[in-house]
Design a protein around this motif. Structure first.
Motif, short mmCIF file in Angstrom:
data_model
loop_
_atom_site.label_atom_id
_atom_site.label_comp_id
_atom_site.label_asym_id
_atom_site.label_seq_id
_atom_site.Cartn_x
_atom_site.Cartn_y
_atom_site.Cartn_z
N VAL A 1 -12.10 -43.63 3.17
CA VAL A 1 -12.54 -44.82 2.42
C VAL A 1 -13.71 -44.45 1.50
CG1 VAL A 1 -11.82 -46.56 4.12
CG2 VAL A 1 -14.03 -45.41 4.38
N SER A 2 -14.01 -45.34 0.55
CA SER A 2 -15.13 -45.13 -0.38
C SER A 2 -16.38 -45.81 0.16
CB SER A 2 -14.80 -45.73 -1.74
OG SER A 2 -13.58 -45.23 -2.21
N GLY A 3 -17.56 -45.27 -0.21
CA GLY A 3 -18.80 -45.91 0.21
C GLY A 3 -19.94 -44.92 0.29
N GLU A 4 -21.02 -45.34 0.96
CA GLU A 4 -22.21 -44.50 1.07
C GLU A 4 -22.32 -43.97 2.51
OE1 GLU A 4 -25.89 -46.59 0.43
OE2 GLU A 4 -27.08 -44.85 1.05
N ILE A 5 -22.59 -42.67 2.63
CA ILE A 5 -22.77 -42.06 3.95
C ILE A 5 -24.12 -42.54 4.50
CG2 ILE A 5 -22.94 -39.89 5.24
CD1 ILE A 5 -20.21 -40.14 3.88
N ILE A 6 -24.10 -43.18 5.66
CA ILE A 6 -25.36 -43.70 6.21
C ILE A 6 -25.79 -42.99 7.49
CG2 ILE A 6 -25.23 -45.98 5.11
CD1 ILE A 6 -24.07 -47.02 7.78
N ALA A 7 -24.92 -42.21 8.09
CA ALA A 7 -25.30 -41.44 9.28
C ALA A 7 -24.32 -40.29 9.45
CB ALA A 7 -25.27 -42.33 10.52
N ILE A 8 -24.81 -39.18 10.03
CA ILE A 8 -23.92 -38.06 10.37
C ILE A 8 -24.16 -37.71 11.83
CG2 ILE A 8 -23.71 -37.11 8.04
CD1 ILE A 8 -25.89 -35.09 8.78
N ASN A 9 -23.15 -37.13 12.45
CA ASN A 9 -23.24 -36.78 13.87
C ASN A 9 -23.79 -35.37 14.01
OD1 ASN A 9 -22.98 -36.49 16.58
ND2 ASN A 9 -20.75 -36.74 16.63
N GLU A 10 -25.13 -35.26 14.03
CA GLU A 10 -25.76 -33.94 14.05
C GLU A 10 -25.48 -33.17 15.34
OE1 GLU A 10 -29.83 -33.93 12.87
OE2 GLU A 10 -29.39 -35.04 11.02
N GLU A 11 -25.05 -33.88 16.37
CA GLU A 11 -24.72 -33.21 17.63
C GLU A 11 -23.61 -32.17 17.43
OE1 GLU A 11 -22.58 -34.13 21.76
OE2 GLU A 11 -23.49 -35.89 20.82
N LEU A 12 -22.74 -32.44 16.43
CA LEU A 12 -21.62 -31.52 16.20
C LEU A 12 -22.08 -30.16 15.67
CD1 LEU A 12 -18.94 -33.82 14.55
CD2 LEU A 12 -19.36 -33.37 16.97
N LEU A 13 -23.27 -30.09 15.08
CA LEU A 13 -23.75 -28.82 14.54
C LEU A 13 -23.96 -27.82 15.67
CD1 LEU A 13 -26.26 -30.15 11.85
CD2 LEU A 13 -23.86 -29.50 11.56
N ASP A 14 -24.43 -28.30 16.82
CA ASP A 14 -24.65 -27.42 17.96
C ASP A 14 -23.50 -27.44 18.96
OD1 ASP A 14 -27.10 -26.47 17.13
OD2 ASP A 14 -28.16 -28.21 17.96
N ALA A 15 -22.74 -28.52 18.96
CA ALA A 15 -21.66 -28.65 19.96
C ALA A 15 -20.37 -29.10 19.27
CB ALA A 15 -22.08 -29.64 21.05
#
Lengths: 129, 374
Positions: free
Chosen positions: A74-88
């Motif tokens: 979908v279109s829109g503005e990114i308001i959060a990312i799941n930083e946990e995925l960077l390490d796990a």
């Protein structure tokens, strides 16, 4: 094949999107997609504040087998990312519809959701692959 | 036509995801490739590699025939059971296949790759002219590879469950040194493998393989798919035929120099003349080398990616190519094998549009569970 959650909509490129109570939406990749990729070893996420269009490449998953683009359904503005995925990153393999989410997006046009597949149609798509 | 090993049903029972591998339906993993990889590095796992081709060579001229056929010299096998790794080359010095040869009581046993089976058998038959030799494919033999620090003790513990003379055979297997094997009735057990870890390969009649497989699983050995087999061999710096070398590649450009027996110079073998010319080319810097690469930041090196190579003085040397690349589960970063111009000290790979420097190391990354490069 695990159950496909019926509170999600799906893109044919195997991302899911779920509209949350506050009107924003959460995006991840499907169980079918993680299973096809195999063990995921790196995830690259979009930047918070970025404006994206439906079908834009916004993230990358690297598995033991291959690198794969993730498209925003979908279109829109990114308001959060799941930083946990960077390490796990393996969280995407274990709980793709839950802790394995990629990003949250403020919807620009909720009518875009109607163009996506529901759980039943997505199940048929996976069946055919 | 799809082939299945005698363990097909056992794979399904263990939850395998099956894929086509050169015409064989084989397990790629049984859930998580990374968990399987770690299992072999830290405990014990079993691989079904019955798709590989076993070829027995016997007859009065068996030794003379193999000394002509192979770049390594079977005369070095001074005792029954000893093994060596060799390339089988064509007249141009290209690699037709790489293989393991064992000296057996009846002659020699070769284990060659599955993907190259047809051309290997044809080539071997063609070269028998003038030799009193029998070259026989043993399609009724299967292979189970049992690898990991606990592999040998766990195998020895379940021999009696397979109706074997457990105590005597356990003693014989435990006494084996690396690259040595022993014939135990209709089994052949050898300390060889493709993981860089302690372990054995058991060559046995295919109809006995399911019983051994189930006994190993009951004894705490976990099933390991071909996905983990590939990451394990790459960590060990071992080549994969068709990726790191093929008939267009000199063994000198594939890190196989150690397996060429130049001495005695009186031994004529297929490809020798071409190899001598290639050695001179390499000394002049005209023949590329196979090196190891590490990428310690995020990202995964993949087969086919191009490299921009630089010399010690910073000058550009031209391009190289990654021949095998993966994420190393032991090291938690990417590793690769790459063919690069002689004299390369630095290289950069294009990762999704960004020129990313990679480090060159000796092509050996992990042995016995530990990082081995500087």
């Amino acid at each position: 094949m695990s159950t496909i959650p019926d509170n999600c909509k799906f893109a044919s490129s195997h991302e899911w999107v779920r509209v949350d109570d506050d009107g924003t939406a959460t995006v991840g990749i499907s169980d079918h997609a993680q299973d096809a990729l195999g063990d995921i070893v790196f995830v690259d996420l979009p930047e918070i504040g970025a404006t994206v269009h439906a079908k834009d490449e916004v993230a990358v998953v690297e598995s033991v087998k291959a690198a794969s683009d993730v498209y925003s359904p979908v279109s829109g503005e990114i308001i959060a990312i799941n930083e946990e995925l960077l390490d796990a990153p393996e969280t995407v393999n274990s709980v793709p519809y839950d802790g394995g989410w990629f990003f949250k997006i403020r919807l620009e046009d909720s009518a875009e959701l109607d163009e996506l597949l529901d759980a039943e149609a997505y199940a048929e798509l996976c069946e055919g692959e | 036509m799809t082939n299945r090993t005698s363990l097909y049903q056992n794979h399904l029972d263990a939850g395998a995801k099956m894929v086509d591998f050169s015409g064989w339906e084989m397990p790629i993993n049984y859930g998580s490739q990374i968990e399987e990889h770690t299992q072999v590095r830290t405990a014990a796992g079993v691989f079904d590699v019955s798709h590989m081709t076993v070829v027995d060579v016997s007859g009065a001229d068996a030794e003379a025939y193999l000394r002509y056929l192979l770049a390594n010299d079977v005369a070095r096998l001074d005792e029954t059971g000893r093994a060596l790794y060799s390339g089988m080359l064509n007249d141009d010095g290209g690699v037709i296949d790489d293989l393991i040869v064992y000296r057996m009581s009846f002659g020699y046993r070769l284990v060659v790759n599955c993907a190259t089976r047809t051309k290997d058998l044809r080539w071997m038959a063609l070269q028998t002219s003038g030799y009193a030799v029998s070259v026989e494919e043993r399609s009724q033999l299967g292979i189970l590879a049992v690898h990991g620090p606990e592999s040998i003790e766990r195998l020895c513990a379940i021999l009696k469950d397979c109706g074997r003379d457990g105590e005597a055979e356990a003693a014989a297997i435990s006494a084996l040194g690396n690259f040595r094997g022993v014939e135990l009735d209709d089994w052949f057990v050898a300390r060889t493998g493709y993981t860089g870890e302690k372990g054995v390969e058991v060559i046995l009649p295919v109809d006995q393989a399911p019983q051994l497989w189930e006994a190993l699983l009951a004894g705490g050995v976990k099933p390991i798919g071909l996905g983990a087999r590939d990451t394990l061999r790459l960590e060990a710096g071992m080549n994969l035929y068709g990726h790191d070398m093929d008939e267009s590649v000199s063994p000198l450009s594939a890190n196989m120099g150690f397996s060429i027996a130049w001495e005695p110079t009186t031994r004529d073998f297929i490809g020798r003349a071409a190899l001598i010319a290639q050695r001179a080319e390499q000394e002049e810097g005209r023949l590329p080398l196979l090196t190891g690469l590490v990428l310690e930041q995020r990202g995964v090196l993949r087969e086919g990616q191009q490299l921009a190579c630089t010399a010690a003085d910073g000058s550009e040397l031209g391009s190289g190519v990654i021949t095998s690349g993966t994420f190393s589960p032991t090291l938690k970063h990417s590793i690769a094998l790459a063919r690069v111009p002689v004299g390369t000290v630095g290289a950069a790979v294009d990762l999704r549009g960004t020129a990313t420097p990679v480090r060159l190391v000796k092509p050996n990354f992990v042995r016995f569970g530990k990082k081995v490069f500087e």
